[in-house]
Design a protein around this motif. Structure first.
Motif, PDB file in Angstrom:
ATOM      1  N   THR A 242       0.828  -1.220   0.000  1.00 40.70           N
ATOM      2  CA  THR A 242       0.000   0.000   0.000  1.00 40.70           C
ATOM      3  C   THR A 242       0.856   1.260   0.000  1.00 40.70           C
ATOM      4  O   THR A 242       0.360   2.347  -0.280  1.00 40.70           O
ATOM      5  CB  THR A 242      -0.933   0.033   1.225  1.00 40.70           C
ATOM      6  OG1 THR A 242      -0.149   0.115   2.422  1.00 40.70           O
ATOM      7  CG2 THR A 242      -1.816  -1.219   1.278  1.00 40.70           C
ATOM      8  N   CYS A 243       2.156   1.103   0.328  1.00 41.19           N
ATOM      9  CA  CYS A 243       3.060   2.264   0.376  1.00 41.19           C
ATOM     10  C   CYS A 243       4.005   2.320  -0.815  1.00 41.19           C
ATOM     11  O   CYS A 243       4.688   3.333  -1.001  1.00 41.19           O
ATOM     12  CB  CYS A 243       3.916   2.210   1.649  1.00 41.19           C
ATOM     13  SG  CYS A 243       3.010   1.996   3.178  1.00 41.19           S
ATOM     14  N   ALA A 244       4.062   1.256  -1.605  1.00 41.22           N
ATOM     15  CA  ALA A 244       5.115   1.127  -2.621  1.00 41.22           C
ATOM     16  C   ALA A 244       5.097   2.262  -3.634  1.00 41.22           C
ATOM     17  O   ALA A 244       6.145   2.860  -3.942  1.00 41.22           O
ATOM     18  CB  ALA A 244       4.986  -0.222  -3.330  1.00 41.22           C
ATOM     19  N   SER A 245       3.909   2.595  -4.162  1.00 42.50           N
ATOM     20  CA  SER A 245       3.845   3.632  -5.194  1.00 42.50           C
ATOM     21  C   SER A 245       4.222   4.996  -4.643  1.00 42.50           C
ATOM     22  O   SER A 245       4.978   5.747  -5.261  1.00 42.50           O
ATOM     23  CB  SER A 245       2.443   3.674  -5.816  1.00 42.50           C
ATOM     24  OG  SER A 245       1.457   3.901  -4.825  1.00 42.50           O
ATOM     25  N   HIS A 246       3.724   5.314  -3.445  1.00 40.60           N
ATOM     26  CA  HIS A 246       4.051   6.605  -2.835  1.00 40.60           C
ATOM     27  C   HIS A 246       5.537   6.702  -2.541  1.00 40.60           C
ATOM     28  O   HIS A 246       6.172   7.733  -2.828  1.00 40.60           O
ATOM     29  CB  HIS A 246       3.250   6.790  -1.542  1.00 40.60           C
ATOM     30  CG  HIS A 246       3.651   8.010  -0.760  1.00 40.60           C
ATOM     31  ND1 HIS A 246       4.429   7.934   0.378  1.00 40.60           N
ATOM     32  CD2 HIS A 246       3.415   9.337  -0.966  1.00 40.60           C
ATOM     33  CE1 HIS A 246       4.634   9.149   0.855  1.00 40.60           C
ATOM     34  NE2 HIS A 246       4.036  10.018   0.057  1.00 40.60           N
ATOM     35  N   VAL A 249       7.531   7.319  -5.757  1.00 41.32           N
ATOM     36  CA  VAL A 249       7.406   8.698  -6.227  1.00 41.32           C
ATOM     37  C   VAL A 249       8.222   9.641  -5.349  1.00 41.32           C
ATOM     38  O   VAL A 249       8.852  10.582  -5.847  1.00 41.32           O
ATOM     39  CB  VAL A 249       5.927   9.133  -6.261  1.00 41.32           C
ATOM     40  CG1 VAL A 249       5.792  10.627  -6.479  1.00 41.32           C
ATOM     41  CG2 VAL A 249       5.185   8.388  -7.361  1.00 41.32           C
ATOM     42  N   VAL A 250       8.228   9.418  -4.039  1.00 40.07           N
ATOM     43  CA  VAL A 250       9.021  10.251  -3.129  1.00 40.07           C
ATOM     44  C   VAL A 250      10.502  10.158  -3.474  1.00 40.07           C
ATOM     45  O   VAL A 250      11.205  11.181  -3.540  1.00 40.07           O
ATOM     46  CB  VAL A 250       8.780   9.819  -1.664  1.00 40.07           C
ATOM     47  CG1 VAL A 250       9.827  10.441  -0.743  1.00 40.07           C
ATOM     48  CG2 VAL A 250       7.392  10.238  -1.214  1.00 40.07           C
ATOM     49  N   VAL A 251      10.987   8.942  -3.704  1.00 38.00           N
ATOM     50  CA  VAL A 251      12.404   8.748  -4.041  1.00 38.00           C
ATOM     51  C   VAL A 251      12.746   9.475  -5.337  1.00 38.00           C
ATOM     52  O   VAL A 251      13.757  10.189  -5.424  1.00 38.00           O
ATOM     53  CB  VAL A 251      12.729   7.247  -4.158  1.00 38.00           C
ATOM     54  CG1 VAL A 251      14.136   7.050  -4.725  1.00 38.00           C
ATOM     55  CG2 VAL A 251      12.611   6.567  -2.795  1.00 38.00           C
ATOM     56  N   VAL A 252      11.891   9.324  -6.355  1.00 35.51           N
ATOM     57  CA  VAL A 252      12.132   9.989  -7.641  1.00 35.51           C
ATOM     58  C   VAL A 252      12.088  11.506  -7.471  1.00 35.51           C
ATOM     59  O   VAL A 252      12.972  12.230  -7.960  1.00 35.51           O
ATOM     60  CB  VAL A 252      11.091   9.529  -8.689  1.00 35.51           C
ATOM     61  CG1 VAL A 252      11.197  10.376  -9.959  1.00 35.51           C
ATOM     62  CG2 VAL A 252      11.281   8.058  -9.020  1.00 35.51           C
ATOM     63  N   PRO A 289       2.585   9.567 -12.837  1.00 38.02           N
ATOM     64  CA  PRO A 289       1.376   8.773 -13.108  1.00 38.02           C
ATOM     65  C   PRO A 289       1.691   7.349 -13.520  1.00 38.02           C
ATOM     66  O   PRO A 289       0.905   6.426 -13.245  1.00 38.02           O
ATOM     67  CB  PRO A 289       0.682   9.539 -14.239  1.00 38.02           C
ATOM     68  CG  PRO A 289       1.714  10.420 -14.831  1.00 38.02           C
ATOM     69  CD  PRO A 289       2.674  10.735 -13.736  1.00 38.02           C
ATOM     70  N   ILE A 290       2.850   7.136 -14.170  1.00 33.78           N
ATOM     71  CA  ILE A 290       3.239   5.766 -14.537  1.00 33.78           C
ATOM     72  C   ILE A 290       3.463   4.935 -13.290  1.00 33.78           C
ATOM     73  O   ILE A 290       2.986   3.793 -13.180  1.00 33.78           O
ATOM     74  CB  ILE A 290       4.518   5.787 -15.406  1.00 33.78           C
ATOM     75  CG1 ILE A 290       4.265   6.510 -16.722  1.00 33.78           C
ATOM     76  CG2 ILE A 290       5.011   4.371 -15.671  1.00 33.78           C
ATOM     77  CD1 ILE A 290       5.502   6.664 -17.581  1.00 33.78           C
ATOM     78  N   ILE A 291       4.179   5.506 -12.326  1.00 37.65           N
ATOM     79  CA  ILE A 291       4.484   4.779 -11.089  1.00 37.65           C
ATOM     80  C   ILE A 291       3.209   4.442 -10.333  1.00 37.65           C
ATOM     81  O   ILE A 291       2.999   3.304  -9.890  1.00 37.65           O
ATOM     82  CB  ILE A 291       5.445   5.601 -10.210  1.00 37.65           C
ATOM     83  CG1 ILE A 291       6.805   5.729 -10.894  1.00 37.65           C
ATOM     84  CG2 ILE A 291       5.605   4.949  -8.833  1.00 37.65           C
ATOM     85  CD1 ILE A 291       7.728   6.738 -10.245  1.00 37.65           C
ATOM     86  N   PHE A 292       2.321   5.424 -10.166  1.00 35.34           N
ATOM     87  CA  PHE A 292       1.081   5.180  -9.427  1.00 35.34           C
ATOM     88  C   PHE A 292       0.183   4.181 -10.155  1.00 35.34           C
ATOM     89  O   PHE A 292      -0.509   3.373  -9.518  1.00 35.34           O
ATOM     90  CB  PHE A 292       0.327   6.489  -9.195  1.00 35.34           C
ATOM     91  CG  PHE A 292       0.821   7.260  -8.007  1.00 35.34           C
ATOM     92  CD1 PHE A 292       0.665   6.767  -6.722  1.00 35.34           C
ATOM     93  CD2 PHE A 292       1.455   8.480  -8.173  1.00 35.34           C
ATOM     94  CE1 PHE A 292       1.132   7.473  -5.620  1.00 35.34           C
ATOM     95  CE2 PHE A 292       1.917   9.195  -7.080  1.00 35.34           C
ATOM     96  CZ  PHE A 292       1.761   8.684  -5.796  1.00 35.34           C
ATOM     97  N   SER A 293       0.191   4.215 -11.488  1.00 35.15           N
ATOM     98  CA  SER A 293      -0.671   3.308 -12.249  1.00 35.15           C
ATOM     99  C   SER A 293      -0.151   1.879 -12.220  1.00 35.15           C
ATOM    100  O   SER A 293      -0.935   0.927 -12.159  1.00 35.15           O
ATOM    101  CB  SER A 293      -0.782   3.789 -13.705  1.00 35.15           C
ATOM    102  OG  SER A 293      -1.332   5.079 -13.768  1.00 35.15           O
ATOM    103  N   LEU A 294       1.172   1.705 -12.256  1.00 32.66           N
ATOM    104  CA  LEU A 294       1.747   0.364 -12.346  1.00 32.66           C
ATOM    105  C   LEU A 294       2.001  -0.274 -10.986  1.00 32.66           C
ATOM    106  O   LEU A 294       1.871  -1.493 -10.838  1.00 32.66           O
ATOM    107  CB  LEU A 294       3.057   0.412 -13.143  1.00 32.66           C
ATOM    108  CG  LEU A 294       2.936   0.805 -14.625  1.00 32.66           C
ATOM    109  CD1 LEU A 294       4.311   0.791 -15.282  1.00 32.66           C
ATOM    110  CD2 LEU A 294       1.990  -0.131 -15.362  1.00 32.66           C
ATOM    111  N   ASN A 296       0.479   0.598  -8.002  1.00 32.73           N
ATOM    112  CA  ASN A 296      -0.684   0.567  -7.122  1.00 32.73           C
ATOM    113  C   ASN A 296      -1.691  -0.431  -7.695  1.00 32.73           C
ATOM    114  O   ASN A 296      -2.383  -0.144  -8.669  1.00 32.73           O
ATOM    115  CB  ASN A 296      -1.310   1.959  -7.012  1.00 32.73           C
ATOM    116  CG  ASN A 296      -2.382   2.037  -5.945  1.00 32.73           C
ATOM    117  OD1 ASN A 296      -3.327   1.251  -5.953  1.00 32.73           O
ATOM    118  ND2 ASN A 296      -2.246   2.983  -5.031  1.00 32.73           N
ATOM    119  N   LYS A 297      -1.730  -1.619  -7.101  1.00 34.74           N
ATOM    120  CA  LYS A 297      -2.550  -2.708  -7.643  1.00 34.74           C
ATOM    121  C   LYS A 297      -4.031  -2.349  -7.660  1.00 34.74           C
ATOM    122  O   LYS A 297      -4.739  -2.646  -8.628  1.00 34.74           O
ATOM    123  CB  LYS A 297      -2.323  -3.975  -6.807  1.00 34.74           C
ATOM    124  CG  LYS A 297      -2.994  -5.214  -7.382  1.00 34.74           C
ATOM    125  CD  LYS A 297      -2.646  -6.445  -6.552  1.00 34.74           C
ATOM    126  CE  LYS A 297      -3.326  -7.684  -7.128  1.00 34.74           C
ATOM    127  NZ  LYS A 297      -3.006  -8.899  -6.317  1.00 34.74           N
TER     128      LYS A 297
END
Length: 316
Positions: A242-246, A249-252, A289-294, A296-297
């Motif tokens: 549940t935290c992976a996408s966020h 994005v923070v790291v990037v 948006p790519i990160i959140f889309s891919l 975030n299951k």
């Protein structure tokens, strides 16, 4: 609006891409245009999915929609003008338009950082205090967090823009950048106030970014500690997913943002500074948006359900 002090300079010339070979400019235009359109499409797709799927009407996705809005407006403040300049011979921008561009770019950029911090807090509450989640993240509380994020960005934008455009600009008006950014504009200012203003603006921006980053780190320190206490591997994986996408994005976001304040060897040229700026004005919004889309299951499944099913039905 900002009480700006008009000086002998009535316009600036944005010469950011002037040192690149001319035959590369159409290539840059096409590449940046495609990335910009994809950024808009990706963020609009996320917002439409959250709006249409009731299962996503939760605080986390409310914050994600606010993040998408800030990214759309941030890129709109910079990229259309940059695309026009790539194919134009008139690179002038008025004094007021330059101030407006700086204001909106800083306001929306820092709003983005504040929203990422709020999303980190949301994940902390969800994992570390699940029984109190509905109370701590009530609809009213979420609206307040989003409002304060935008208000914080507005305040930083006004402080930076007011400080820079109250300087006296005299003589040269060629800005060695593709948008109105602080360092190249400070080089055009004259007077004994310039070093102090430049130092103050740098400290404000650095301290705000660092504070947001430290708060996110603190949230994830508690999150990791809570996840490690979960007995089953499946439970730990589910909680971390549940935290992976966020987190990605923070790291990037902060990896590219930190480049602005770190002088890398070999990148002191104008071309090097332009390439660095491209990473945080074009590449980061493109990747988000790519990160959140891919990653975030739940969001990815909702997109498939909402849009692919409609395309399938319409094709029958």
């Amino acid at each position: 609006m900002l009480g700006l002090n008009y000086t002998s300079v009535s316009e600036f010339i944005l010469i950011g891409f002037s040192t690149f070979p001319q035959h590369l400019l159409p290539v840059f235009f096409l590449l940046f245009l495609l990335m910009y359109l994809f950024t808009l499409l990706g963020n609009l797709l996320i917002m439409a999915t959250v709006w249409s799927e009731r299962s996503l009407h939760t605080p986390m996705y409310l914050f994600l929609c606010a993040l998408s809005i800030s990214e759309i407006l941030y890129t709109f403040a910079i990229i259309p003008r940059m695309l026009a300049d790539l194919l134009s011979t008139d690179l002038s921008i008025s004094f007021m338009a330059c101030a407006s561009q700086m204001f909106f770019s800083f306001m929306l950029g820092f709003t983005h950082s504040f929203l990422l911090t709020v999303m980190g807090y949301d994940r902390y509450v969800a994992i570390c205090h699940p029984l109190r989640y509905n109370t701590l993240m009530s609809p009213r509380g979420c609206v307040c967090l989003v409002t304060w994020s935008w208000a914080g960005g507005l305040l930083v934008g006004m402080l930076v823009t007011s400080a820079i455009f109250h300087l006296t600009f005299c003589g040269l008006n060629e800005v060695h950048h593709f948008f109105c950014h602080v360092p190249p504009l400070v080089k055009l200012a004259c007077g004994n106030r310039v070093p102090g203003v430049a130092l103050g603006v740098g400290l404000v921006c650095s301290m705000v970014l660092l504070s947001c980053f430290l708060l996110i780190l603190l949230s994830y320190a508690f999150i990791v500690a809570a996840i490690l206490r979960i007995p089953s591997a499946e439970g730990r994986h589910k909680a971390f997913s549940t935290c992976a996408s966020h987190l990605t994005v923070v790291v990037v976001h902060y990896s590219f943002a930190s480049v602005i304040y770190v002088k890398l060897t070999g990148l002191h040229s104008q071309q090097g500074n332009i390439l660095i700026a491209i990473t945080y004005t074009i590449l980061t919004p493109f990747l988000s948006p790519i990160i959140f889309s891919l990653r975030n299951k739940e969001l990815k499944n909702a997109m498939k359900k909402t849009f692919l099913s409609k395309l399938y039905v319409s094709s029958i």
